[in-house]
Design a protein around this motif. Structure first.
Motif, PDB file in Angstrom:
ATOM      1  N   ASP A   1      90.228 -20.597  30.513  1.00 29.40           N
ATOM      2  CA  ASP A   1      89.984 -22.034  30.489  1.00 29.40           C
ATOM      3  C   ASP A   1      89.425 -22.341  31.773  1.00 29.40           C
ATOM      4  OD1 ASP A   1      90.157 -22.296  27.792  1.00 29.40           O
ATOM      5  OD2 ASP A   1      92.433 -22.913  27.937  1.00 29.40           O
ATOM      6  N   ALA A   2      90.139 -21.924  32.995  1.00 26.40           N
ATOM      7  CA  ALA A   2      89.789 -22.264  34.270  1.00 26.40           C
ATOM      8  C   ALA A   2      88.285 -21.957  34.521  1.00 26.40           C
ATOM      9  CB  ALA A   2      90.878 -22.048  35.300  1.00 26.40           C
ATOM     10  N   ALA A   3      88.194 -20.759  34.242  1.00 23.05           N
ATOM     11  CA  ALA A   3      86.998 -20.044  34.762  1.00 23.05           C
ATOM     12  C   ALA A   3      85.732 -20.556  33.856  1.00 23.05           C
ATOM     13  CB  ALA A   3      86.898 -18.601  34.322  1.00 23.05           C
ATOM     14  N   ARG A   4      86.032 -21.048  32.569  1.00 23.82           N
ATOM     15  CA  ARG A   4      84.822 -21.583  31.867  1.00 23.82           C
ATOM     16  C   ARG A   4      84.454 -23.007  32.521  1.00 23.82           C
ATOM     17  NH1 ARG A   4      85.660 -25.109  28.088  1.00 23.82           N
ATOM     18  NH2 ARG A   4      87.956 -24.449  27.560  1.00 23.82           N
ATOM     19  N   LEU A   5      85.751 -23.592  32.560  1.00 21.02           N
ATOM     20  CA  LEU A   5      85.440 -25.158  33.299  1.00 21.02           C
ATOM     21  C   LEU A   5      84.857 -24.964  34.519  1.00 21.02           C
ATOM     22  CD1 LEU A   5      88.777 -26.895  32.408  1.00 21.02           C
ATOM     23  CD2 LEU A   5      86.409 -27.235  31.284  1.00 21.02           C
ATOM     24  N   GLU A   6      85.088 -24.030  35.480  1.00 20.11           N
ATOM     25  CA  GLU A   6      84.510 -23.905  36.911  1.00 20.11           C
ATOM     26  C   GLU A   6      83.062 -23.640  36.443  1.00 20.11           C
ATOM     27  OE1 GLU A   6      84.021 -24.083  40.712  1.00 20.11           O
ATOM     28  OE2 GLU A   6      85.871 -24.435  39.746  1.00 20.11           O
ATOM     29  N   LYS A   7      82.700 -22.627  35.545  1.00 25.42           N
ATOM     30  CA  LYS A   7      81.233 -22.356  35.215  1.00 25.42           C
ATOM     31  C   LYS A   7      80.684 -23.554  34.603  1.00 25.42           C
ATOM     32  CE  LYS A   7      78.698 -19.159  32.427  1.00 25.42           C
ATOM     33  NZ  LYS A   7      78.425 -18.253  31.583  1.00 25.42           N
ATOM     34  N   HIS A   8      81.103 -24.356  33.780  1.00 24.35           N
ATOM     35  CA  HIS A   8      80.667 -25.715  33.457  1.00 24.35           C
ATOM     36  C   HIS A   8      80.079 -26.565  34.524  1.00 24.35           C
ATOM     37  CE1 HIS A   8      79.593 -28.905  30.566  1.00 24.35           C
ATOM     38  NE2 HIS A   8      80.615 -29.583  31.096  1.00 24.35           N
ATOM     39  N   VAL A   9      81.159 -26.889  35.354  1.00 24.18           N
ATOM     40  CA  VAL A   9      80.870 -27.581  36.621  1.00 24.18           C
ATOM     41  C   VAL A   9      79.878 -27.094  37.468  1.00 24.18           C
ATOM     42  CG1 VAL A   9      81.983 -28.581  38.731  1.00 24.18           C
ATOM     43  CG2 VAL A   9      83.257 -28.639  36.525  1.00 24.18           C
ATOM     44  N   GLU A  10      79.653 -26.032  37.734  1.00 25.99           N
ATOM     45  CA  GLU A  10      78.646 -24.995  38.681  1.00 25.99           C
ATOM     46  C   GLU A  10      77.379 -25.416  37.944  1.00 25.99           C
ATOM     47  OE1 GLU A  10      78.652 -24.034  41.780  1.00 25.99           O
ATOM     48  OE2 GLU A  10      80.850 -24.523  41.838  1.00 25.99           O
ATOM     49  N   ALA A  11      77.398 -25.355  36.693  1.00 24.48           N
ATOM     50  CA  ALA A  11      75.926 -25.254  35.954  1.00 24.48           C
ATOM     51  C   ALA A  11      75.430 -26.911  36.164  1.00 24.48           C
ATOM     52  CB  ALA A  11      76.241 -25.006  34.514  1.00 24.48           C
ATOM     53  N   HIS A  12      76.320 -27.843  36.256  1.00 27.72           N
ATOM     54  CA  HIS A  12      75.855 -29.330  36.368  1.00 27.72           C
ATOM     55  C   HIS A  12      75.800 -29.727  37.586  1.00 27.72           C
ATOM     56  CE1 HIS A  12      77.044 -28.845  32.152  1.00 27.72           C
ATOM     57  NE2 HIS A  12      76.270 -29.795  31.703  1.00 27.72           N
ATOM     58  N   LYS A  13      75.951 -28.893  38.614  1.00 22.37           N
ATOM     59  CA  LYS A  13      75.898 -29.444  40.053  1.00 22.37           C
ATOM     60  C   LYS A  13      74.423 -29.484  40.204  1.00 22.37           C
ATOM     61  CE  LYS A  13      79.883 -28.113  42.491  1.00 22.37           C
ATOM     62  NZ  LYS A  13      80.541 -27.244  43.523  1.00 22.37           N
ATOM     63  N   ARG A  14      73.885 -30.749  41.122  1.00 20.69           N
ATOM     64  CA  ARG A  14      72.634 -30.820  41.743  1.00 20.69           C
ATOM     65  C   ARG A  14      72.222 -30.066  42.996  1.00 20.69           C
ATOM     66  NH1 ARG A  14      70.854 -36.762  42.381  1.00 20.69           N
ATOM     67  NH2 ARG A  14      72.844 -37.336  42.693  1.00 20.69           N
TER      68      ARG A  14
END
Length: 58
Positions: A43-56
């Motif tokens: 879950d932590a890895a999935r959330l980190e990937k999600h946040v990284e994908a949405h960074k400008r």
């Protein structure tokens, strides 16, 4: 007259209570199963990937 108490029994009861408190604390700290630990890590890895994908990119 004062109530008579058995010091040996009191001492053993106190030791049992302290051991139970320690056991409860250890269950809280280390009580997760391997599956729960893996799920939390995923879950932590999935959330980190999600946040990284949405960074400008700037």
């Amino acid at each position: 007259m004062a109530e008579l108490i058995n010091l040996r029994q009191r001492r053993k009861a106190k030791a049992r209570a302290e051991a139970e408190a320690t056991a409860a604390q250890n269950r809280h700290l280390h009580g997760r199963t391997l599956a729960e630990k893996r799920a939390a890590k995923d879950d932590a890895a999935r959330l980190e990937k999600h946040v990284e994908a949405h960074k400008r990119e700037e």
